[in-house]
Design a protein around this motif. Structure first.
Motif, PDB file in Angstrom:
ATOM      1  N   UNK A 116       0.833  -1.389   0.069  1.00 24.82           N
ATOM      2  CA  UNK A 116      -0.029  -0.042  -0.038  1.00 24.82           C
ATOM      3  C   UNK A 116       0.774   1.413   0.004  1.00 24.82           C
ATOM      4  N   UNK A 117       0.475   2.270  -0.651  1.00 19.76           N
ATOM      5  CA  UNK A 117       0.991   3.520  -0.680  1.00 19.76           C
ATOM      6  C   UNK A 117       1.147   4.037   0.593  1.00 19.76           C
ATOM      7  N   UNK A 118       0.180   3.845   1.468  1.00 18.96           N
ATOM      8  CA  UNK A 118       0.101   4.349   3.150  1.00 18.96           C
ATOM      9  C   UNK A 118       1.496   3.944   3.408  1.00 18.96           C
ATOM     10  N   UNK A 119       2.150   2.791   3.204  1.00 18.71           N
ATOM     11  CA  UNK A 119       3.350   2.436   3.713  1.00 18.71           C
ATOM     12  C   UNK A 119       4.710   3.081   3.357  1.00 18.71           C
ATOM     13  N   UNK A 120       4.360   4.068   2.494  1.00 20.89           N
ATOM     14  CA  UNK A 120       5.565   4.604   1.983  1.00 20.89           C
ATOM     15  C   UNK A 120       5.681   6.368   2.576  1.00 20.89           C
ATOM     16  N   UNK A 121       4.530   6.533   3.286  1.00 24.67           N
ATOM     17  CA  UNK A 121       4.633   7.940   3.801  1.00 24.67           C
ATOM     18  C   UNK A 121       5.353   8.014   4.965  1.00 24.67           C
ATOM     19  N   UNK A 122       6.014   9.400   5.220  1.00 29.47           N
ATOM     20  CA  UNK A 122       6.625   9.390   6.523  1.00 29.47           C
ATOM     21  C   UNK A 122       5.688   9.735   7.903  1.00 29.47           C
ATOM     22  N   UNK A 123       4.726  10.321   7.637  1.00 28.93           N
ATOM     23  CA  UNK A 123       3.995  10.578   9.061  1.00 28.93           C
ATOM     24  C   UNK A 123       3.236   9.285   9.584  1.00 28.93           C
ATOM     25  N   UNK A 150      -0.767  -9.914  10.868  1.00 31.61           N
ATOM     26  CA  UNK A 150      -0.546  -8.337  10.147  1.00 31.61           C
ATOM     27  C   UNK A 150       0.689  -7.855  10.641  1.00 31.61           C
ATOM     28  N   UNK A 151       0.926  -8.001  12.174  1.00 32.12           N
ATOM     29  CA  UNK A 151       2.202  -7.771  12.591  1.00 32.12           C
ATOM     30  C   UNK A 151       3.544  -8.302  11.888  1.00 32.12           C
ATOM     31  N   UNK A 152       3.579  -9.443  11.517  1.00 31.09           N
ATOM     32  CA  UNK A 152       4.441 -10.208  10.847  1.00 31.09           C
ATOM     33  C   UNK A 152       4.625  -9.483   9.412  1.00 31.09           C
ATOM     34  N   UNK A 153       3.633  -9.182   8.617  1.00 38.13           N
ATOM     35  CA  UNK A 153       3.580  -8.433   7.419  1.00 38.13           C
ATOM     36  C   UNK A 153       4.072  -6.998   7.588  1.00 38.13           C
ATOM     37  N   UNK A 154       3.718  -6.352   8.719  1.00 32.80           N
ATOM     38  CA  UNK A 154       4.186  -5.020   8.896  1.00 32.80           C
ATOM     39  C   UNK A 154       5.729  -4.845   9.062  1.00 32.80           C
ATOM     40  N   UNK A 155       6.104  -5.968   9.843  1.00 35.44           N
ATOM     41  CA  UNK A 155       7.559  -5.986  10.240  1.00 35.44           C
ATOM     42  C   UNK A 155       8.507  -6.196   8.974  1.00 35.44           C
ATOM     43  N   UNK A 166       7.647  -5.299   5.904  1.00 37.71           N
ATOM     44  CA  UNK A 166       7.437  -4.198   4.902  1.00 37.71           C
ATOM     45  C   UNK A 166       8.196  -2.973   5.679  1.00 37.71           C
ATOM     46  N   UNK A 167       8.307  -2.995   6.802  1.00 36.11           N
ATOM     47  CA  UNK A 167       8.931  -1.731   7.415  1.00 36.11           C
ATOM     48  C   UNK A 167      10.345  -2.075   7.953  1.00 36.11           C
ATOM     49  N   UNK A 168      10.854  -3.267   8.070  1.00 36.76           N
ATOM     50  CA  UNK A 168      12.061  -3.462   8.946  1.00 36.76           C
ATOM     51  C   UNK A 168      12.056  -3.122  10.520  1.00 36.76           C
ATOM     52  N   UNK A 216      14.381   3.505   9.685  1.00 38.36           N
ATOM     53  CA  UNK A 216      12.979   3.021   9.492  1.00 38.36           C
ATOM     54  C   UNK A 216      12.521   3.939   8.481  1.00 38.36           C
ATOM     55  N   UNK A 217      12.706   5.086   8.471  1.00 35.50           N
ATOM     56  CA  UNK A 217      12.097   5.966   7.640  1.00 35.50           C
ATOM     57  C   UNK A 217      12.985   6.622   6.420  1.00 35.50           C
ATOM     58  N   UNK A 218      13.969   5.935   6.062  1.00 33.44           N
ATOM     59  CA  UNK A 218      14.969   6.607   5.175  1.00 33.44           C
ATOM     60  C   UNK A 218      14.563   6.335   3.701  1.00 33.44           C
ATOM     61  N   UNK A 219      13.447   5.845   3.695  1.00 35.38           N
ATOM     62  CA  UNK A 219      12.942   5.618   2.249  1.00 35.38           C
ATOM     63  C   UNK A 219      11.512   6.089   2.059  1.00 35.38           C
ATOM     64  N   UNK A 220      11.105   6.794   3.137  1.00 32.71           N
ATOM     65  CA  UNK A 220       9.797   7.296   3.237  1.00 32.71           C
ATOM     66  C   UNK A 220       9.929   8.700   2.498  1.00 32.71           C
ATOM     67  N   UNK A 221       8.536   9.369   2.369  1.00 26.83           N
ATOM     68  CA  UNK A 221       8.479  10.572   1.830  1.00 26.83           C
ATOM     69  C   UNK A 221       7.225  11.468   2.379  1.00 26.83           C
ATOM     70  N   UNK A 222       7.383  12.575   2.149  1.00 28.92           N
ATOM     71  CA  UNK A 222       6.378  13.519   2.702  1.00 28.92           C
ATOM     72  C   UNK A 222       5.890  14.462   1.988  1.00 28.92           C
ATOM     73  N   UNK A 223       4.777  15.207   1.841  1.00 28.29           N
ATOM     74  CA  UNK A 223       4.470  16.171   0.951  1.00 28.29           C
ATOM     75  C   UNK A 223       5.314  17.449   1.146  1.00 28.29           C
ATOM     76  N   UNK A 224       5.632  17.855   2.365  1.00 30.02           N
ATOM     77  CA  UNK A 224       6.355  18.877   2.557  1.00 30.02           C
ATOM     78  C   UNK A 224       7.836  18.222   3.010  1.00 30.02           C
TER      79      UNK A 224
END
Length: 660
Positions: A290-297, A332-337, A339-341, A363-371
């Motif tokens: 999910x794109x949700x999993x790419x966002x910084x916030x 769900x937690x195994x999947x999130x682990x 996906x996020x490291x 954890x956030x090195x590949x994430x993006x934010x609008x601002x």
């Protein structure tokens, strides 16, 4: 006509019957009291009922049966008994006390308050001083209202400034929330929402003074309406969504909200995560994609809450998991682990703070934010820091302010381990969060038996007194910290004596240099910068150092977060203005000399020498005109190692350098 003998027999029978009923009633009362004391409410009700049927009805029996019925949650039956008590003794407070308890249990709060007030008035008018004193156990209505108002304000101080009412669909400010507290029979917990912003999210002005359910629109508005509806069906009265519950034009409110947001998510009864790109009946793996999993916030939004649920496009639970808390779902937690490291245990029970700083940055090195600045701001809650929000300051400055706070407050130098472009904020910090994507160099861990063997070997080759002096000075070094954006870095310094460029392609953009430094094995570095070449026979005007940033964990002492507050470095190290000033020139009489005969201190010093003999991640520094230094960024970790672990002299150049 009945003769006298019949009259006598009848009277005798009546006396016997009365005595028998009295005996049975007494026995039933005793059984009822015993059962009530044991919280056996069903037996107590039966026993008191028998006593009442035997014409032993009294206010005490009805009051006790009312208590037993309360224990069985039989509110209406308990209320009937309370009314009976009042009928039997209208002047007593006991009946009104029982009535209040029954009405309160039935959630008939207004009537319960009236019964409580009547009870207090009966206590005030009681002839017995002992009974009148019972009033002291209760608050007056005005005192109770005052206490409730205080509780309301305490609760709301920790709540968002604006909340959406799922009942009315209206956005409520602080005053409206207080009014709702005072007029509702119950105030349900907060429900927060985390969603990926998609450019059409409703803002504050879109819903202010409007009923959300009555608005017409698409995209974000429909999503908001659906969220409120889901929350209302789950009997949550209030929801909060960052896009429309914060006045983005009010800098003070934005600052307050960002300072508090992590705590709001943490204290929420439930955080709902809406996955707009995950279709209904999706299988495992859709959340990770999910794109949700790419966002910084979204990182603090899924780390902070204790209770969280993931929803698909149609607002059905992800994987059809109907459990109340997806943080307890292994799948769900195994999947999130994956996906996020982030370790599943940290996902389920995250604690904010400075510990393991570099891991959190990764954890956030590949994430993006609008601002651009938000990539740093989104980490404030994770690290437990509160810093000013300055939209427009640029992301390097925002990230630099966060990193200098982490280093200064924790003394943790792992945040300085990165590969990439240096920041304009400080050359020892990265320009991009993505510079933390690669794992930093870590020397192989040593087993205890390997350390013991190495220590035994060093006892015959190392000048133990010099090793103890080195240990003492390193132990008293002040932790790394920033002053006016300048890094004060304690380190072991190795002077570079030769820097020669290796031949490469004609139009290369990265240059490889061979480096020779005093006390270190020869190594190579690759950088985008064009460096001055020099050698022992052709020295450069500028001074270059390879340095080992000092890490107190090498001393094998308690946690790094428990560092003592040391005096200025000059007090422990003497004058280190000259580049080659060695530690072994320190004047006599130091605490080290008192420990020279201590075998335990010798062992500690030798254990340190073993660790200092291992490979380490080095920084290449170039001296500036004002005497400060700048770090030369490399496209990979600079891994260095001393030539001889037994040569203490090569590691004696310990100082704190100022880095721009």
């Amino acid at each position: 006509m009945m003769d006298m003998s019949d009259e006598t027999t009848k009277a005798s029978c009546l006396d016997w019957n009365t005595a028998f009923k009295k005996e049975c009633s007494t026995l039933s009362l005793a059984n009822g009291d015993a059962a009530l004391a044991e919280c056996d409410y069903a037996r107590a009700i039966d026993s008191y009922s028998v006593a009442i049927d035997l014409n032993s009805a009294s206010e005490t029996i009805f009051a006790n049966r009312s208590k037993a019925r309360l224990g069985q949650l039989l509110w209406d039956d308990a209320l009937l008994d309370a009314q009976k008590v009042i009928e039997l003794n209208p002047s007593s407070h006991i009946g009104y006390e029982a009535k209040h308890a029954a009405l309160y249990g039935a959630e008939r709060y207004d009537e319960a308050i009236e019964a409580l007030q009547m009870m207090l008035s009966k206590l005030d008018s009681a002839p017995s001083m002992q009974i009148r004193k019972l009033h002291e156990q209760y608050l007056s209505k005005s005192d109770a209202e005052c206490a409730i108002r205080k509780v309301i304000h305490v609760q709301l101080d920790a709540a968002p400034l604006r909340l959406l009412s799922t009942t009315t669909g209206l956005l409520c400010n602080r005053e409206a929330q207080i009014s709702a507290f005072q007029t509702s029979t119950e105030y349900k917990e907060l429900l927060l929402s985390t969603m990926k912003w998609e450019g059409t999210e409703p803002l504050l002005h879109d819903i202010k003074d409007k009923v959300v359910y009555e608005l017409k629109g698409a995209g974000g508005l429909v999503k908001l309406q659906s969220f409120c509806e889901v929350a209302r069906k789950a009997e949550y009265h209030w929801v909060w969504v960052d896009s429309c519950c914060i006045d983005q034009t009010n800098n003070v409110e934005v600052q307050t909200s960002l300072d508090s947001m992590f705590a709001w998510y943490r204290d929420s009864a439930l955080t709902a995560v809406y996955l707009s790109d995950v279709p209904p009946s999706s299988t495992s793996g859709a959340l990770a994609k999910s794109a949700w999993n790419t966002r910084g916030w979204t990182v603090p939004e899924f780390l902070a809450p204790k209770v969280i649920r993931f929803y698909q496009q149609d607002w059905t639970p992800y994987l059809d998991d109907e459990s109340p808390n997806h943080k307890k779902s292994v799948n769900i937690m195994d999947e999130l682990e994956g996906a996020t490291g982030i370790d599943a245990r940290a996902l389920a029970a995250f604690q904010p703070g400075m510990r393991d700083a570099r891991e959190k940055l990764q954890w956030v090195c590949a994430r993006v934010t609008t601002r651009p600045e938000d990539i740093a701001y989104s980490l404030f809650g994770i690290f437990g820091v509160q810093l000013p929000i300055h939209y427009g300051e640029n992301k390097q400055n925002a990230l630099g302010r966060l990193l200098q706070e982490i280093v200064t407050r924790s003394g943790d130098i792992t945040a300085l381990n990165w590969v990439g472009q240096p920041s304009t904020f400080n050359s020892c910090l990265p320009a991009e969060i993505s510079s933390y994507s690669a794992l930093s160099f870590a020397p192989p861990s040593l087993r205890e038996d390997e350390i013991q063997t190495a220590v035994s070997s060093l006892r015959n080759t190392v000048a133990v007194e010099s090793a103890s002096i080195l240990y003492h000075h390193l132990d008293n070094m002040r932790a790394p910290h920033f002053e006016n954006c300048r890094l004060q870095l304690p380190c072991i310094v190795f002077r570079v004596m030769e820097l020669k460029r290796r031949r490469g392609p004609a139009h290369e953009t990265h240059f490889t240099y061979g480096v020779k430094a005093n006390g270190l094995r020869d190594l190579q570095i690759t950088t985008e910068q064009t460096l001055i070449q020099f050698s022992r026979t052709r020295p450069a005007r500028q001074t270059f150092f390879l340095v080992r940033p000092w890490d107190r964990r090498l001393l094998e002492q308690p946690d790094i977060a428990e560092l003592p507050a040391f005096a200025d470095d000059a007090e422990s190290l003497g004058d280190w203005s000259e580049p080659e000033s060695p530690l072994d020139d320190s004047p006599g009489g130091s605490p080290v000399e008192q420990e020279l005969g201590d075998p335990e201190s010798h062992t500690r010093a030798l254990r340190l020498m073993v660790r200092l003999g291992q490979q380490f991640g080095a920084f290449l520094l170039m001296q500036q005109r004002g005497g400060e230094y700048k770090r030369i960024a490399s496209d990979h970790d600079i891994v260095a190692q001393v030539k001889d672990a037994a040569s203490v002299h090569n590691m004696m150049n310990v100082r704190t350098l100022e880095i721009l």
